[in-house]
Design an enzyme around this catalytic site. Structure first.
Site, PDB file in Angstrom:
ATOM      1  N   ASP A   1       0.834  -1.206   0.000  1.00  0.00           N
ATOM      2  CA  ASP A   1       0.000   0.000   0.000  1.00  0.00           C
ATOM      3  C   ASP A   1       0.867   1.254   0.000  1.00  0.00           C
ATOM      4  OD1 ASP A   1      -2.308   1.520  -0.034  1.00  0.00           O
ATOM      5  OD2 ASP A   1      -2.627   1.411   2.133  1.00  0.00           O
TER       6      ASP A   1
ATOM      7  N   HIS B   1      -3.106   1.063  11.751  1.00  0.00           N
ATOM      8  CA  HIS B   1      -2.790  -0.353  11.537  1.00  0.00           C
ATOM      9  C   HIS B   1      -1.293  -0.556  11.415  1.00  0.00           C
ATOM     10  CE1 HIS B   1      -3.993   1.749   7.762  1.00  0.00           C
ATOM     11  NE2 HIS B   1      -2.777   1.380   7.387  1.00  0.00           N
TER      12      HIS B   1
ATOM     13  N   GLN C   1      -2.949  -5.300   6.305  1.00  0.00           N
ATOM     14  CA  GLN C   1      -2.884  -4.151   7.232  1.00  0.00           C
ATOM     15  C   GLN C   1      -3.841  -4.422   8.395  1.00  0.00           C
ATOM     16  OE1 GLN C   1      -3.717  -1.651   3.773  1.00  0.00           O
ATOM     17  NE2 GLN C   1      -2.093  -0.253   4.380  1.00  0.00           N
TER      18      GLN C   1
ATOM     19  N   ARG D   1       2.410  13.288  10.116  1.00  0.00           N
ATOM     20  CA  ARG D   1       1.175  13.118   9.340  1.00  0.00           C
ATOM     21  C   ARG D   1       0.511  11.844   9.845  1.00  0.00           C
ATOM     22  NH1 ARG D   1      -0.914   9.823   5.454  1.00  0.00           N
ATOM     23  NH2 ARG D   1      -2.145  10.657   3.744  1.00  0.00           N
TER      24      ARG D   1
ATOM     25  N   ASP E   1      -1.854   9.104   9.809  1.00  0.00           N
ATOM     26  CA  ASP E   1      -2.565   8.477   8.697  1.00  0.00           C
ATOM     27  C   ASP E   1      -3.879   7.842   9.149  1.00  0.00           C
ATOM     28  OD1 ASP E   1      -2.464   7.395   5.904  1.00  0.00           O
ATOM     29  OD2 ASP E   1      -2.606   5.511   7.023  1.00  0.00           O
TER      30      ASP E   1
ATOM     31  N   GLU F   1      -4.760  13.147   8.682  1.00  0.00           N
ATOM     32  CA  GLU F   1      -5.216  12.679   7.372  1.00  0.00           C
ATOM     33  C   GLU F   1      -6.624  12.146   7.575  1.00  0.00           C
ATOM     34  OE1 GLU F   1      -5.925   9.965   3.930  1.00  0.00           O
ATOM     35  OE2 GLU F   1      -5.325   9.118   5.834  1.00  0.00           O
TER      36      GLU F   1
ATOM     37  N   HIS G   1      -1.329  11.580  -3.458  1.00  0.00           N
ATOM     38  CA  HIS G   1      -1.027  10.223  -3.918  1.00  0.00           C
ATOM     39  C   HIS G   1      -2.265   9.339  -3.942  1.00  0.00           C
ATOM     40  CE1 HIS G   1      -1.349   9.828   0.340  1.00  0.00           C
ATOM     41  NE2 HIS G   1      -1.376   8.510   0.211  1.00  0.00           N
ATOM     42  N   ASP G   2      -3.367   9.802  -3.308  1.00  0.00           N
ATOM     43  CA  ASP G   2      -4.580   8.985  -3.269  1.00  0.00           C
ATOM     44  C   ASP G   2      -5.531   9.382  -4.395  1.00  0.00           C
ATOM     45  OD1 ASP G   2      -4.069   7.177  -1.217  1.00  0.00           O
ATOM     46  OD2 ASP G   2      -4.659   8.597   0.344  1.00  0.00           O
TER      47      ASP G   2
ATOM     48  N   ARG H   1      -3.941   3.846  -8.284  1.00  0.00           N
ATOM     49  CA  ARG H   1      -3.416   5.096  -7.726  1.00  0.00           C
ATOM     50  C   ARG H   1      -1.959   5.303  -8.161  1.00  0.00           C
ATOM     51  NH1 ARG H   1      -4.462   4.433  -1.477  1.00  0.00           N
ATOM     52  NH2 ARG H   1      -3.900   2.308  -2.070  1.00  0.00           N
TER      53      ARG H   1
HETATM   54  C1  GLC Z   1      -4.292   6.792   3.940  1.00  0.00           C
HETATM   55  C2  GLC Z   1      -3.284   6.885   2.840  1.00  0.00           C
HETATM   56  C3  GLC Z   1      -3.596   5.857   1.804  1.00  0.00           C
HETATM   57  C4  GLC Z   1      -3.586   4.501   2.450  1.00  0.00           C
HETATM   58  C5  GLC Z   1      -4.488   4.460   3.672  1.00  0.00           C
HETATM   59  C6  GLC Z   1      -4.219   3.265   4.503  1.00  0.00           C
HETATM   60  O1  GLC Z   1      -5.543   7.137   3.526  1.00  0.00           O
HETATM   61  O2  GLC Z   1      -3.255   8.180   2.310  1.00  0.00           O
HETATM   62  O3  GLC Z   1      -2.686   5.903   0.746  1.00  0.00           O
HETATM   63  O4  GLC Z   1      -4.039   3.568   1.517  1.00  0.00           O
HETATM   64  O5  GLC Z   1      -4.296   5.547   4.526  1.00  0.00           O
HETATM   65  O6  GLC Z   1      -3.026   3.395   5.236  1.00  0.00           O
HETATM   66  C1  GLC Z   2      -8.446   7.242   2.955  1.00  0.00           C
HETATM   67  C2  GLC Z   2      -9.824   7.791   2.581  1.00  0.00           C
HETATM   68  C3  GLC Z   2     -10.401   7.169   1.370  1.00  0.00           C
HETATM   69  C4  GLC Z   2      -9.269   6.966   0.393  1.00  0.00           C
HETATM   70  C5  GLC Z   2      -8.409   5.873   0.967  1.00  0.00           C
HETATM   71  C6  GLC Z   2      -7.286   5.321   0.177  1.00  0.00           C
HETATM   72  O1  GLC Z   2      -8.337   6.975   4.284  1.00  0.00           O
HETATM   73  O2  GLC Z   2     -10.743   7.881   3.609  1.00  0.00           O
HETATM   74  O3  GLC Z   2     -11.402   7.965   0.812  1.00  0.00           O
HETATM   75  O4  GLC Z   2      -9.789   6.654  -0.837  1.00  0.00           O
HETATM   76  O5  GLC Z   2      -7.947   6.181   2.230  1.00  0.00           O
HETATM   77  O6  GLC Z   2      -6.981   5.849  -1.034  1.00  0.00           O
END
Ligand code: GLC
Ligand code: GLC
Length: 646
Positions: free
Chosen positions: A141, A184, A252, A282, A284, A326, A395-396, A520
């Site tokens: 991931d 996680h 995870q 940050r 997450d 985040e 990045h998402d 992504r």
């Molecule tokens: C956050 C990150 C995303 C990741 C997710 C799980 O949303 O930005 O890239 O998949 O957390 O860790």
């Molecule tokens: C984030 C967001 C979700 C996003 C994902 C991974 O935690 O809540 O909308 O798409 O993680 O990309």
């Protein structure tokens, strides 16, 4: 005699504080503890009062905080001192963030250090390096599956390299931001391995269920984050012969945040990273930490209490550190991560403004600013000591977070509009300029998210493909306008690696088995240093875009009204296609920014400027072709922006 639990805890460590810290540092520690411990205690007693001896827990955590304070280097103590004098450091209009993958930007951490001039040239003061702690091999991931929070991934360097880089950044007044994945760990993390080996202490670090009874009940009200490649929120583990909570991927494992031992472990991780020189943590996936039956298990009140307690404790040892949430959640749930509750409770300092991102894309697709004006206009103000992070891409994926209420207010159906945006940006809608792709389409809910780089979504990829100079010009103007909006809105604008060079989608992820399933990766292209070499050439696409971004950020740095503590107001424009944002800081005159999403010339009445307290001759920055004054109005060229400051 101390009368409260925080005072008792502090009194108990006092001799040790005096013995282990020099007298000035000891005084500072005590002053911070007096200020921060009551906040920590308020949260901790609610979180863990029922499961453990609260006062003892507080005393034990304070001991760890003291250890970290002792371990903190003289340079970082100096930084603490500076930041306590200027606590609004991250709100300054000169703050500019850059987000990059270490390997994709410069191979490894030492490589990043070699590239700092590039970042300085752009005006960067804050560098978020994507997950860099030791992760699992194969699918991970993008590094968000951490195996060891105290080691850097061997491909990228060592913890010493990280510390060295943090020092080099600090010398340039750039802050390092690193992810702390708190929801996680990886399946391979030592805690998870011990749990699988049968250790009940570590089994209790995770959320493990003997059968499907509770998982089924929880899932009835939860959304799936990755319905495509990781359906459901629980995974069966053959070693445990039980179901483990896995919100994201099977590898995870969600931590059990109701366990105070997990709280302490992650506090240690935060202090460890802070003492290596990380200035922004940050955090997450913070909405997911606390689970409650019968809810969507996101944004629970306890998720906020956890953040409040961590921040209060971390800052006793390391007040220079800022917390960034985040939380990609609907607007009403978002502002509380910045501490806006029934009363202000310090929580995170920074949070992602995903609404602004979605609304900019929506305005480009519809050539209409009404939805943006309405939705931004009704967003609760953030506490004045906190700040947004504004961004156009990350990045998402982009989740089309347009609420039904906001859509209805401009006469649209929320469901239809979200669908339109997904179709438009996936390149399906007739006449679209965008080239993106669907991410995690969920037929059960109708939800579709979108992948793609900013340049490809703005139309640059399609215009180059069709060799269409007019389309290219409009596409570039979209990219520039969007960055001018991020910069004017307030908050730290985050530039996502490659956007400053208009890098397009990268389809090479399809060749990598560990990435193929997750598109992504298409908007995470490696840095193109050949393209970067063209950044000073005004005849090149890269030169034009880089030059604009640099100019926008420079002018922004000189505008006191753009301090993040200054509220942002949506201003009336009398034109549905034009958005206006007004800012005013107590130390400055008013500032007004206009953005036209139309692809032809538009007119706004001059009253827009007058009423905001600015004049046409107070223009500080605008797109290539200046707005022209004519018959009591201002003519704005296609996709123009203009900033005025009194
Ligand atoms: C956050 C990150 C995303 C990741 C997710 C799980 O949303 O930005 O890239 O998949 O957390 O860790
Ligand atoms: C984030 C967001 C979700 C996003 C994902 C991974 O935690 O809540 O909308 O798409 O993680 O990309």
């Amino acid at each position: 005699m101390p009368t409260s639990t925080p005072a008792t805890a502090l009194a108990a460590v006092l001799p040790s504080v005096r013995a282990r810290l020099g007298s000035a540092d000891a005084d500072a520690f005590v002053a911070r503890a007096e200020a921060g411990l009551p906040d920590a205690w308020e949260a901790l007693s609610v979180l863990f009062g029922g499961v453990t001896d609260g006062p003892q827990l507080l005393a034990e955590l304070l001991g760890r905080v003291l250890d970290a304070a002792v371990d903190r280097s003289p340079e970082l103590r100096m930084l603490d001192h500076r930041r306590e004098i200027r606590p609004d450091w991250f709100q300054d209009p000169s703050m500019v963030g850059y987000v990059a993958y270490v390997d994709r930007f410069a191979s490894d951490l030492r490589g990043v250090e070699q590239r700092l001039d590039y970042l300085s040239e752009l005006g960067v003061t804050y560098l978020h390096l994507m997950p860099l702690l030791r992760t699992r091999s194969g699918e991970n991931d993008g590094g968000y599956a951490v195996v060891d929070y105290r080691e850097v991934d061997a491909r990228l360097g060592t913890i010493d390299d990280l510390e060295h880089l943090a020092g080099a950044l600090r010398a340039r007044r750039m802050s390092l931001c690193v992810d702390v994945v708190i929801n996680h760990t990886a399946y391979e993390h030592e805690w998870a391995a011990k749990a699988r080996a049968g250790d009940p202490v570590f089994r209790d670090y995770y959320r493990v269920f003997p059968d499907r009874t509770l998982p089924d009940q929880y899932e009835a009200t939860m959304r799936e984050v990755f319905p495509d490649f990781a359906p459901g929120s629980f995974s069966f583990d053959p070693d445990l012969q039980a179901w483990v909570w896995t919100t994201f991927n099977t590898f995870q494992w969600d931590l059990n945040h109701a366990n105070p031992a997990v709280f302490g472990e992650l506090l240690d991780v935060m202090l460890f990273l802070a003492n290596r020189g990380v200035e922004v943590l940050r955090l997450d996936a913070v909405p997911f930490t606390w689970k409650r039956l019968g809810t969507d298990c996101e944004n629970q009140p306890e998720a906020h209490l956890l953040l409040q307690a961590w921040r209060a404790l971390v800052r006793i040892a390391a007040p220079a550190v800022a917390f960034k949430a985040e939380a990609i959640v609907p607007p009403d749930q978002l502002v509380p991560y910045l501490g806006a509750h029934d009363r202000f409770r310090p929580e995170c300092d920074l949070a992602y403004h995903n609404q602004l991102m979605v609304l900019l894309w929506s305005s480009f697709a519809t050539r209409d600013a009404r939805l943006a004006a309405h939705a931004l206009g009704r967003l609760r103000a953030v506490p004045p000591t906190t700040s947004w992070c504004t961004y156009l891409r990350c990045h998402d994926d982009i989740g089309w977070a347009v609420s039904d209420e906001d859509a209805a207010a401009v006469g649209w159906s929320g469901f239809a509009h979200r669908h339109f945006l997904a179709d438009f940006y996936a390149g399906r809608f007739p006449g679209t300029f965008a080239r993106g792709a669907d991410f995690q389409a969920n037929p059960a809910t109708g939800d579709v998210r979108t992948s793609g780089t900013a340049a490809s979504l703005c139309g640059i990829e399609a215009a180059l493909l069709h060799d269409d100079p007019r389309a290219l010009r409009l596409a570039e103007r979209r990219l520039v306008l969007a960055h001018a909006a991020l910069a004017a809105h307030g908050g730290v604008p985050l530039l996502y690696m490659g956007d400053e060079l208009a890098l397009r989608n990268d389809r090479s992820y399809l060749d990598d088995p560990a990435q193929r399933g997750d598109n992504r990766w298409m908007h995470r292209p490696p840095m193109d240093w050949d393209a970067a070499a063209r950044r000073t050439d005004p005849a090149a696409l890269e030169g034009r875009v880089f030059g604009w971004l640099r100019r926008i950020l420079r002018v922004r740095a000189q505008q006191p009204a753009l301090h993040a503590g200054a509220p942002v107001q949506v201003w009336w424009t009398g034109n549905d296609r034009v958005l206006a944002l007004r800012r005013q800081h107590p130390r400055s005159g008013p500032f007004l920014a206009l953005f036209s999403f139309a692809e032809q010339e538009e007119r706004v009445p001059l009253d827009v400027l007058w009423s905001a307290g600015v004049r046409p001759d107070q223009l500080v920055l605008c797109s290539d072709d200046r707005p022209v004054e004519a018959d009591g109005g201002l003519r704005l060229p296609a996709l123009a922006f203009a900033w005025y400051a009194a």
